[in-house]
Design a protein around this motif. Structure first.
Motif, mmCIF file in Angstrom:
data_model
loop_
_atom_site.group_PDB
_atom_site.id
_atom_site.type_symbol
_atom_site.label_atom_id
_atom_site.label_comp_id
_atom_site.label_asym_id
_atom_site.label_seq_id
_atom_site.Cartn_x
_atom_site.Cartn_y
_atom_site.Cartn_z
ATOM 1 N N LYS A 103 75.054 -24.062 26.354
ATOM 2 C CA LYS A 103 75.098 -23.795 27.740
ATOM 3 C C LYS A 103 75.577 -22.291 28.054
ATOM 4 C CE LYS A 103 75.816 -28.687 28.791
ATOM 5 N NZ LYS A 103 76.693 -29.674 29.659
ATOM 6 N N HIS A 104 75.074 -21.258 27.158
ATOM 7 C CA HIS A 104 75.402 -20.097 27.369
ATOM 8 C C HIS A 104 74.372 -18.980 27.097
ATOM 9 C CE1 HIS A 104 78.653 -16.797 26.560
ATOM 10 N NE2 HIS A 104 77.333 -16.089 26.040
ATOM 11 N N VAL A 105 74.225 -18.139 27.832
ATOM 12 C CA VAL A 105 73.260 -16.858 27.853
ATOM 13 C C VAL A 105 73.885 -15.717 27.790
ATOM 14 C CG1 VAL A 105 71.317 -18.566 28.595
ATOM 15 C CG2 VAL A 105 72.527 -17.172 30.368
ATOM 16 N N ASP A 106 73.092 -14.605 27.439
ATOM 17 C CA ASP A 106 73.755 -13.337 27.387
ATOM 18 C C ASP A 106 73.650 -12.599 28.744
ATOM 19 O OD1 ASP A 106 74.790 -10.942 25.818
ATOM 20 O OD2 ASP A 106 72.743 -9.983 26.647
ATOM 21 N N THR A 107 72.211 -12.730 29.271
ATOM 22 C CA THR A 107 71.940 -12.089 30.571
ATOM 23 C C THR A 107 70.981 -12.706 31.369
ATOM 24 O OG1 THR A 107 71.976 -9.773 29.437
ATOM 25 C CG2 THR A 107 70.829 -9.922 31.304
ATOM 26 N N VAL A 108 71.167 -12.838 32.441
ATOM 27 C CA VAL A 108 70.380 -13.549 33.633
ATOM 28 C C VAL A 108 70.186 -12.220 34.676
ATOM 29 C CG1 VAL A 108 69.994 -15.006 35.367
ATOM 30 C CG2 VAL A 108 71.407 -15.862 33.407
ATOM 31 N N TYR A 109 68.725 -12.166 34.819
ATOM 32 C CA TYR A 109 68.191 -11.162 35.730
ATOM 33 C C TYR A 109 67.649 -12.106 37.114
ATOM 34 C CZ TYR A 109 68.171 -8.404 31.449
ATOM 35 O OH TYR A 109 68.176 -7.630 30.580
ATOM 36 N N ALA A 110 67.870 -11.296 38.036
ATOM 37 C CA ALA A 110 67.713 -12.090 39.218
ATOM 38 C C ALA A 110 66.974 -10.921 40.478
ATOM 39 C CB ALA A 110 68.878 -12.605 40.290
ATOM 40 N N HIS A 111 65.935 -11.509 41.160
ATOM 41 C CA HIS A 111 65.313 -10.527 42.233
ATOM 42 C C HIS A 111 65.133 -11.347 43.382
ATOM 43 C CE1 HIS A 111 62.391 -7.430 43.720
ATOM 44 N NE2 HIS A 111 61.699 -8.629 44.344
ATOM 45 N N GLY A 112 65.599 -10.703 44.723
ATOM 46 C CA GLY A 112 65.554 -11.221 45.742
ATOM 47 C C GLY A 112 67.160 -12.076 45.996
ATOM 48 N N LEU A 113 68.318 -11.657 45.508
ATOM 49 C CA LEU A 113 69.500 -12.401 45.832
ATOM 50 C C LEU A 113 69.678 -12.176 47.273
ATOM 51 C CD1 LEU A 113 72.225 -13.760 45.050
ATOM 52 C CD2 LEU A 113 72.963 -11.435 44.538
ATOM 53 N N ARG A 114 70.070 -13.207 47.998
ATOM 54 C CA ARG A 114 70.579 -13.255 49.476
ATOM 55 C C ARG A 114 71.935 -14.016 49.462
ATOM 56 N NH1 ARG A 114 65.091 -13.244 49.762
ATOM 57 N NH2 ARG A 114 65.177 -15.772 50.083
ATOM 58 N N ILE A 115 72.774 -13.232 49.900
ATOM 59 C CA ILE A 115 74.153 -13.953 50.234
ATOM 60 C C ILE A 115 74.388 -14.102 51.581
ATOM 61 C CG2 ILE A 115 76.646 -13.930 49.590
ATOM 62 C CD1 ILE A 115 76.040 -12.441 47.098
ATOM 63 N N SER A 116 74.808 -15.376 52.351
ATOM 64 C CA SER A 116 75.014 -15.385 53.479
ATOM 65 C C SER A 116 76.240 -16.021 53.857
ATOM 66 C CB SER A 116 73.919 -16.362 54.304
ATOM 67 O OG SER A 116 72.488 -15.738 54.126
ATOM 68 N N VAL A 117 77.288 -15.252 54.218
ATOM 69 C CA VAL A 117 78.806 -15.379 54.580
ATOM 70 C C VAL A 117 78.975 -16.143 55.589
ATOM 71 C CG1 VAL A 117 81.170 -14.766 54.455
ATOM 72 C CG2 VAL A 117 79.454 -13.639 52.993
ATOM 73 N N PRO A 118 79.129 -17.478 55.829
ATOM 74 C CA PRO A 118 79.480 -17.986 57.378
ATOM 75 C C PRO A 118 80.525 -17.376 57.878
ATOM 76 C CG PRO A 118 80.265 -19.340 55.481
ATOM 77 C CD PRO A 118 79.771 -18.293 54.800
ATOM 78 N N PRO A 119 80.496 -17.806 59.201
ATOM 79 C CA PRO A 119 81.621 -17.215 59.867
ATOM 80 C C PRO A 119 83.052 -17.735 59.660
ATOM 81 C CG PRO A 119 79.866 -18.237 61.515
ATOM 82 C CD PRO A 119 79.452 -18.698 60.093
ATOM 83 N N GLY A 120 83.976 -16.939 60.031
ATOM 84 C CA GLY A 120 85.513 -17.123 59.708
ATOM 85 C C GLY A 120 86.179 -16.353 60.768
ATOM 86 N N ASP A 121 87.675 -16.458 60.615
ATOM 87 C CA ASP A 121 88.721 -15.629 61.285
ATOM 88 C C ASP A 121 89.140 -14.351 60.745
ATOM 89 O OD1 ASP A 121 90.466 -14.820 62.907
ATOM 90 O OD2 ASP A 121 91.177 -16.749 63.799
ATOM 91 N N ALA A 122 88.894 -13.205 61.490
ATOM 92 C CA ALA A 122 89.187 -12.020 60.783
ATOM 93 C C ALA A 122 90.519 -11.936 60.522
ATOM 94 C CB ALA A 122 88.535 -10.749 61.697
ATOM 95 N N ARG A 123 91.552 -12.605 61.460
ATOM 96 C CA ARG A 123 92.877 -12.257 61.320
ATOM 97 C C ARG A 123 93.585 -13.254 60.559
ATOM 98 N NH1 ARG A 123 93.886 -8.216 65.189
ATOM 99 N NH2 ARG A 123 92.202 -8.015 66.624
ATOM 100 N N ASP A 124 92.873 -14.197 59.920
ATOM 101 C CA ASP A 124 93.758 -15.146 59.042
ATOM 102 C C ASP A 124 94.352 -14.165 57.909
ATOM 103 O OD1 ASP A 124 91.364 -18.059 58.998
ATOM 104 O OD2 ASP A 124 93.162 -17.303 60.473
#
Length: 509
Positions: A103-124
């Protein structure tokens, strides 16, 4: 070769072929798309404690075994209203029998990666890492992505998310319970510029992925400040950061060789060092403290750059302090002239706001605070001569009496809204005279409208001097008030270029 040796060779070849056939059969069986999809989904779901789905998986055996997949999504459980935390349009990797077994690979290539960070408190406060699961062996040596994005989802669904374009991302030693080194090149949305970052992400906190640690250093180049309406210049910045995806603390320095405000001034050099917090709640940057230098004037700033709905919309709110600065440096941002109209020492304590909009900055800029000018001299010889004449007459001196260097002091409170500065408790001093004024000044037209009092050390007859003083001596008592030689109600009107000074004769009595 003896018959025994021949039989042993046949047995060896047979066993070898059998093992190869078993391995090949096992590899083909394990490489079934349905099996691989189930294997990846179940493993990621268990490790991440997220809802993982893959739309389709294909296996190719030529020219070498590889896996191609589409439509991978990772969602936070029980949050159907939020977009997926991670989506990948396409991914592919080369595989072999042993990589599948391990269950191990050397390299994974990805195209169209999108990361969406949900809301949170800036002052925590940044938390200590909690349970991230038992550390595992490295699952992927290299994860390489291009043409992606990182966006911070605001609390208000009507607001546009803060989105960074990911040109390339290289994540190494990808596993669970491990810090993962990374290199990334992104486009910062506002101000628009290129960010190159290196650091570490993780370990991945399964109980709260948004608080997984993040640290490193960055280089921010060619940031166009004009993407914030009302400001101009090209910014370069370097620094370090640490925190979490949701809340990043950054310290660094910034340089803008051509900083400007759309107030009619000229570009001027600005350098600063700062400590700030970048929050994924709504894209706001909270400036804990910034020490800036405009030419030679030191400026201390605290406040925030608040993300608003729509591209390029930022609401600037700053507290500003200047101690022993140079007024000529500040005026350069407002007045474009070969030389400053005045020189002197300036102190400022105030608050500045600049909401977004398409109207000129002078109409949107808000300022409220106190200021003081000391040891001020006017570079225009005509204006400076008027100050000297006022000082001479206020002391009752003749035109040919020697007079030392005349400097003026100016203090007061100001409130600027809708392009009009309203002054209160404004005091203006030269040797022998003190002026108290209240009034307004329009930035666009330069219109002046001030009223107040002129207090002179000399009596009215001595201030006027000459033949006319004979007729004024009987009235000296009328103008003498509160210990001053004479007090006159005055007004200043006209424009900045052509001011008109007058006496309000109706108020004398």
């Amino acid at each position: 070769m003896t018959p025994i040796a021949i039989r042993r060779l046949k047995w060896t070849l047979g066993i070898t072929v059998g093992v190869v056939c078993v391995l090949a059969t096992t590899f083909v069986w394990m490489a079934r798309p349905a099996h691989l999809t189930s294997l990846v989904q179940s493993n990621l779901t268990e490790r991440l404690r997220m809802d993982v789905a893959i739309a389709e998986v294909h296996v190719r055996f030529w020219p070498r075994p590889s896996i191609l997949g589409r439509g991978l999504s990772v969602r936070i459980p029980d949050q159907p209203d939020l977009p997926p935390l991670i989506t990948i349009d396409e991914f592919w990797m080369n595989i072999g029998p042993f990589s599948l077994l391990r269950k191990h690979v050397d390299t994974v290539y990805a195209h169209g990666l999108r990361i969406s960070v949900p809301p949170g408190d800036a002052r925590d406060k940044i938390p200590e890492p909690s349970d991230s699961g038992e550390p595992t062996e490295i699952i992927v040596n290299h994860f390489i992505a291009d043409d992606g994005s990182l966006q911070f989802v605001p609390r208000d669904p009507g607001k546009k998310p803060l989105t960074f374009g990911i040109h390339n991302l290289h994540l190494r030693n990808v596993g669970f319970g491990l810090p993962m080194p990374f290199e990334a090149t992104l486009t910062n949305p506002v101000p628009t510029g290129l960010v190159q970052a290196e650091g570490e992400f993780g370990p991945w906190l399964r109980d709260d992925v948004m608080r997984s640690p993040l640290s490193g250093h960055y280089v921010f180049t060619d940031a166009d400040l004009a993407s914030i309406n009302g400001i101009g210049g090209t910014l370069q910045s370097t620094g370090i950061f640490n925190g979490t995806i949701r809340r990043i603390e950054a310290t660094g320095d910034a340089r803008v060789p051509d900083f400007s405000l759309e107030l009619g001034g000229r570009p001027m050099p600005l350098v600063a060092n700062f400590a700030a917090v970048v929050t994924g709640t709504d894209g706001t940057t909270v400036i804990d403290r910034a020490e800036a230098v405009l030419i030679e004037t030191k400026i201390t700033v605290t406040g925030a750059v608040i993300n608003q709905a729509g591209p390029g919309n930022r609401d600037l709110e700053f507290n500003v302090e200047i101690a022993d600065g140079r007024i000529e440096d500040i005026l350069g941002l407002v007045i474009d002239s070969p030389e400053p109209i005045m020189s002197g020492i300036v102190d400022v304590t105030g608050r500045m706001t600049l909401p977004p909009g398409d109207t000129p900055v002078r109409q949107r800029l808000g300022v409220e605070g106190r200021f003081g000018l000391a040891q001020t001299r006017f570079t225009d010889s005509g204006v400076q001569k008027k100050m000297e004449d006022l000082s001479r007459r206020s002391q009752g001196k003749d035109d040919d009496d020697p007079l030392g260097r005349v400097m003026t002091n100016l203090r007061g409170q100001v409130k600027l809204t809708n392009g009009v500065a309203r002054f209160s408790q404004l005091t203006f001093q030269v040797p022998g005279a003190r002026v108290g004024l209240n009034g307004s000044y329009a930035l666009a037209s330069g219109a002046l409208d001030f009223k107040g009092t002129l207090r002179m050390d000399a009596s009215m007859s001595d201030a006027v001097g000459g033949f006319k003083s004979i007729f004024l001596k009987p009235f000296n008592g009328v103008f003498r008030k509160d210990g001053a030689g004479s007090v006159l109600p005055i007004k200043i009107q006209g424009t900045r270029n052509e001011p008109s000074f007058g006496v309000e004769f109706g108020k004398i009595f």
